[in-house]
Design a protein around this motif. Structure first.
Motif, PDB file in Angstrom:
ATOM      1  N   ILE A   1       0.846  -1.201   0.000  1.00 44.89           N
ATOM      2  CA  ILE A   1       0.000   0.000   0.000  1.00 44.89           C
ATOM      3  C   ILE A   1       0.879   1.248   0.000  1.00 44.89           C
ATOM      4  O   ILE A   1       0.663   2.175  -0.783  1.00 44.89           O
ATOM      5  CB  ILE A   1      -0.959   0.001   1.208  1.00 44.89           C
ATOM      6  N   LEU A   2       1.886   1.253   0.844  1.00 40.07           N
ATOM      7  CA  LEU A   2       2.798   2.399   0.910  1.00 40.07           C
ATOM      8  C   LEU A   2       3.504   2.617  -0.423  1.00 40.07           C
ATOM      9  O   LEU A   2       3.605   3.746  -0.908  1.00 40.07           O
ATOM     10  CB  LEU A   2       3.812   2.201   2.037  1.00 40.07           C
ATOM     11  N   ALA A   3       3.973   1.535  -1.036  1.00 37.99           N
ATOM     12  CA  ALA A   3       4.657   1.651  -2.325  1.00 37.99           C
ATOM     13  C   ALA A   3       3.715   2.216  -3.389  1.00 37.99           C
ATOM     14  O   ALA A   3       4.114   3.073  -4.185  1.00 37.99           O
ATOM     15  CB  ALA A   3       5.202   0.287  -2.758  1.00 37.99           C
ATOM     16  N   LEU A   4       2.474   1.752  -3.399  1.00 33.45           N
ATOM     17  CA  LEU A   4       1.503   2.250  -4.368  1.00 33.45           C
ATOM     18  C   LEU A   4       1.220   3.734  -4.162  1.00 33.45           C
ATOM     19  O   LEU A   4       1.161   4.504  -5.130  1.00 33.45           O
ATOM     20  CB  LEU A   4       0.200   1.455  -4.271  1.00 33.45           C
ATOM     21  N   VAL A   5       1.045   4.135  -2.916  1.00 37.00           N
ATOM     22  CA  VAL A   5       0.762   5.543  -2.618  1.00 37.00           C
ATOM     23  C   VAL A   5       1.945   6.413  -3.019  1.00 37.00           C
ATOM     24  O   VAL A   5       1.789   7.441  -3.680  1.00 37.00           O
ATOM     25  CB  VAL A   5       0.395   5.738  -1.130  1.00 37.00           C
ATOM     26  N   GLN A   6       3.140   5.995  -2.648  1.00 41.14           N
ATOM     27  CA  GLN A   6       4.327   6.774  -3.006  1.00 41.14           C
ATOM     28  C   GLN A   6       4.474   6.880  -4.518  1.00 41.14           C
ATOM     29  O   GLN A   6       4.810   7.943  -5.042  1.00 41.14           O
ATOM     30  CB  GLN A   6       5.588   6.162  -2.386  1.00 41.14           C
ATOM     31  N   TYR A   7       4.205   5.810  -5.208  1.00 45.85           N
ATOM     32  CA  TYR A   7       4.290   5.812  -6.659  1.00 45.85           C
ATOM     33  C   TYR A   7       3.280   6.805  -7.244  1.00 45.85           C
ATOM     34  O   TYR A   7       3.601   7.592  -8.131  1.00 45.85           O
ATOM     35  CB  TYR A   7       4.034   4.400  -7.188  1.00 45.85           C
ATOM     36  N   GLU A   8       2.059   6.769  -6.735  1.00 38.14           N
ATOM     37  CA  GLU A   8       0.992   7.614  -7.266  1.00 38.14           C
ATOM     38  C   GLU A   8       1.217   9.090  -6.991  1.00 38.14           C
ATOM     39  O   GLU A   8       0.875   9.929  -7.803  1.00 38.14           O
ATOM     40  CB  GLU A   8      -0.370   7.185  -6.708  1.00 38.14           C
ATOM     41  N   VAL A   9       1.779   9.435  -5.882  1.00 42.35           N
ATOM     42  CA  VAL A   9       1.988  10.855  -5.579  1.00 42.35           C
ATOM     43  C   VAL A   9       3.328  11.352  -6.091  1.00 42.35           C
ATOM     44  O   VAL A   9       3.669  12.513  -5.919  1.00 42.35           O
ATOM     45  CB  VAL A   9       1.819  11.187  -4.078  1.00 42.35           C
ATOM     46  N   GLY A  10       4.090  10.476  -6.719  1.00 43.20           N
ATOM     47  CA  GLY A  10       5.323  10.891  -7.359  1.00 43.20           C
ATOM     48  C   GLY A  10       6.476  11.153  -6.421  1.00 43.20           C
ATOM     49  O   GLY A  10       7.387  11.898  -6.748  1.00 43.20           O
TER      50      GLY A  10
END
Length: 130
Positions: free
Chosen positions: A110-119
């Motif tokens: 989840i953290l990796a996905l969020v970080q990826y999405e917010v750049g």
């Protein structure tokens, strides 16, 4: 403000939530007058009584106040607005996390996905679905 309402929750609660979001996001500025109950009811396509009930709820929470001669105003209490904004953010994050965990995602993913999405350059490689 976009008024997209559904039939799953009472209309006055949906309206109150949308106006509250408008206040905490700065769409409705502290100390400023909001549209009349009648105008807002017309914009949303609801009965003025429904709109009044929604705005009364926000008055109870301290986000709005009424001046008998000139209408309803957003509170000037920026500390209250910030507190409610933080509470809403926490609720949204909790709901998001619960949904993601229900789909089987771990905290790291989840953290990796969020970080990826917010750049922020998070390492999304932990999630091989991208």
């Amino acid at each position: 403000m976009q008024w997209k309402l559904d039939n799953n929750t009472p209309l006055y609660l949906q309206i109150a939530d949308k106006v509250k979001l408008g206040i905490v996001s700065g769409e409705y500025m502290p100390g400023k007058r909001i549209d009349s109950v009648r105008d807002m009811a017309e914009q949303t396509g609801v009965n003025p009584n429904t709109m009044q009930r929604a705005l009364s709820k926000l008055e109870e929470e301290g986000l709005l106040s009424t001046n008998r001669t000139s209408g309803k105003y957003v509170t000037e209490d920026t500390t209250l607005i910030k507190r409610i904004r933080d509470e809403l953010a926490k609720k949204y994050v909790e709901n998001f996390l619960a949904s993601m965990k229900q789909m089987g995602f771990s905290g790291d993913i989840i953290l990796a996905l969020v970080q990826y999405e917010v750049g922020k350059g998070g390492d999304a490689s932990a999630y091989n679905g991208m």
